[in-house]
Design a protein around this motif. Structure first.
Motif, PDB file in Angstrom:
ATOM      1  N   PHE A   1      10.974  -2.605  -3.825  1.00  0.00           N
ATOM      2  CA  PHE A   1      10.494  -2.992  -2.585  1.00  0.00           C
ATOM      3  C   PHE A   1      11.262  -4.096  -1.979  1.00  0.00           C
ATOM      4  O   PHE A   1      11.672  -4.994  -2.338  1.00  0.00           O
ATOM      5  N   ASP A   2      11.593  -3.745  -0.524  1.00  0.00           N
ATOM      6  CA  ASP A   2      12.393  -4.536   0.152  1.00  0.00           C
ATOM      7  C   ASP A   2      11.701  -5.265   1.212  1.00  0.00           C
ATOM      8  O   ASP A   2      11.554  -4.697   2.266  1.00  0.00           O
ATOM      9  N   GLU A   3      11.122  -6.547   1.191  1.00  0.00           N
ATOM     10  CA  GLU A   3      10.526  -7.283   2.086  1.00  0.00           C
ATOM     11  C   GLU A   3       9.506  -6.333   2.624  1.00  0.00           C
ATOM     12  O   GLU A   3       9.343  -6.226   3.942  1.00  0.00           O
ATOM     13  N   PRO A   4       8.528  -5.713   1.691  1.00  0.00           N
ATOM     14  CA  PRO A   4       7.637  -4.965   2.310  1.00  0.00           C
ATOM     15  C   PRO A   4       6.549  -5.491   3.112  1.00  0.00           C
ATOM     16  O   PRO A   4       5.569  -4.797   3.847  1.00  0.00           O
ATOM     17  N   THR A   5       6.337  -6.763   2.967  1.00  0.00           N
ATOM     18  CA  THR A   5       5.201  -7.462   3.997  1.00  0.00           C
ATOM     19  C   THR A   5       5.660  -8.326   5.262  1.00  0.00           C
ATOM     20  O   THR A   5       5.156  -8.732   5.988  1.00  0.00           O
ATOM     21  N   SER A   6       7.050  -8.404   5.425  1.00  0.00           N
ATOM     22  CA  SER A   6       7.670  -9.264   6.325  1.00  0.00           C
ATOM     23  C   SER A   6       7.387  -8.716   7.769  1.00  0.00           C
ATOM     24  O   SER A   6       7.637  -9.517   8.714  1.00  0.00           O
ATOM     25  N   ALA A   7       6.982  -7.514   7.922  1.00  0.00           N
ATOM     26  CA  ALA A   7       6.913  -6.928   9.286  1.00  0.00           C
ATOM     27  C   ALA A   7       5.603  -7.015   9.777  1.00  0.00           C
ATOM     28  O   ALA A   7       5.275  -6.589  10.854  1.00  0.00           O
ATOM     29  N   LEU A   8       4.790  -7.401   8.718  1.00  0.00           N
ATOM     30  CA  LEU A   8       3.299  -7.339   8.975  1.00  0.00           C
ATOM     31  C   LEU A   8       2.651  -8.657   9.575  1.00  0.00           C
ATOM     32  O   LEU A   8       3.060  -9.726   9.358  1.00  0.00           O
ATOM     33  N   ASP A   9       1.753  -8.612  10.340  1.00  0.00           N
ATOM     34  CA  ASP A   9       1.026  -9.559  10.721  1.00  0.00           C
ATOM     35  C   ASP A   9       0.137 -10.041   9.768  1.00  0.00           C
ATOM     36  O   ASP A   9      -0.226  -9.475   8.607  1.00  0.00           O
ATOM     37  N   PRO A  10      -0.145 -11.435   9.655  1.00  0.00           N
ATOM     38  CA  PRO A  10      -0.264 -12.268   8.297  1.00  0.00           C
ATOM     39  C   PRO A  10      -1.576 -11.525   7.786  1.00  0.00           C
ATOM     40  O   PRO A  10      -1.668 -11.805   6.589  1.00  0.00           O
TER      41      PRO A  10
END
Ligand SMILES: Nc1ncnc2c1ncn2[C@@H]1O[C@H](COP(=O)(O)OP(=O)(O)OP(=O)(O)O)[C@@H](O)[C@H]1O
Ligand SMILES: [Mg+2]
Length: 266
Positions: free
Chosen positions: A184-193
């Motif tokens: 997993f490469d930064e799987p949540t960093s493009a998501l709204d909080p």
């Protein structure tokens, strides 16, 4: 890491502790890689036992993504060896395709096929690569969508889903190949909080089921909760290799202290 025996989690405390003599799930030996003059991976040595969840941290440009990408040969290496479940990664060809299928990868951007439904996105690789029959692929895809909590979205198109839902589809799609390892490469960093947790929950569940995982993330709560081990990278090297609690409470290097100071302060 200089001494394999000292690797955290290598002592049998992982969910799926393997019998003695079983090869590590991921083995990286003396790996170097350059992009032109830039030395992005410097003598990386790493063994990940099966079932272990490794969190990779480090400043921007330290080589985290490159390390992930070398594990399934999305990036070729200059020298050294990488093996998955005891099988060295071949340079190319059919054998590489087969091994790549053993390593699922989830990126920051979901990369779903926009013109296919959610169900078709999850069915595609099993049909094409694993040569599953359509019925089987459909059943499996439905079960996976259920598992990531979006069975009711199966007939929609990616653009009709939220970012968090799309990322869960991306995880289901990777799992559809029955991988031995998930990257997993930064799987949540493009998501709204507000969507971060729903994705992290799926990852925590996967970790609990014993999946071997390498996760680049700055989500410290997740790292502490699901991680067995933290690798801290700087300038293409693994600078620290420790259990999460040890790393977060007592980082050894100035680089790590500086890094933690920055990310924990926002
Ligand atoms: N395809 C490429 N060609 C040339 N240089 C590259 C390429 N990919 C990455 N790099 C460089 O290699 C270094 C390591 O990049 P990498 O993406 O692995 O860092 P990272 O730790 O994942 O950073 P970030 O936290 O910003 O995602 C960086 O200096 C980057 O600019
Ligand atoms: Mg990166």
């Amino acid at each position: 890491m200089t001494d394999d025996a000292a690797a955290p989690g290598a002592t049998g405390d992982t969910p799926a502790a393997a019998p003695a003599g079983t090869p590590p799930m991921i083995s990286i030996r003396k790996v170097d890689k350059h992009f032109g003059a830039l030395h992005v991976l410097r003598d990386i040595n790493l063994e990940v036992p099966r079932g272990q969840v490794v969190i990779v941290l480090g400043p921007s440009g330290s080589g985290k993504s490159t390390l992930c990408r070398t594990i399934n040969r999305l990036e070729p290496i200059d020298s050294g060896e990488i093996a998955v479940d005891g099988v060295p990664l071949p340079a190319e060809g059919k054998a590489l395709a087969a091994l790549r299928a053993d390593v699922g990868m989830v990126f920051q951007s979901f990369n779903l096929f926009a013109h296919k439904t959610i169900l078709d996105n999850v069915m595609l690789a099993p049909l094409k690569v694993r040569k599953l029959k359509k019925d089987e692929a459909r059943k499996q895809a439905e079960a996976l969508l259920e598992r990531v909590g979006i069975a009711d979205q199966a007939d929609k198109y990616p653009a009709q889903l939220s970012g968090g839902q799309q990322q869960r589809v991306a995880i289901a799609r990777a799992l559809a190949m029955n991988p031995k390892v998930m990257l997993f490469d930064e799987p949540t960093s493009a998501l709204d909080p507000e969507m971060v947790n729903e994705v992290l929950e799926v990852m925590v569940a996967l970790a609990k089921e014993g999946m071997t995982m390498v996760v680049v993330t700055h989500e410290m709560g997740f790292a502490r909760r699901a991680g067995d081990r933290v690798l801290f990278m700087a300038d293409g090297q693994v600078v620290e290799d420790a259990e999460p609690e040890t790393f977060f409470t007592a980082p050894k290097s100035d680089r790590a202290k500086d890094f933690l100071g920055k990310i924990l302060s926002h």
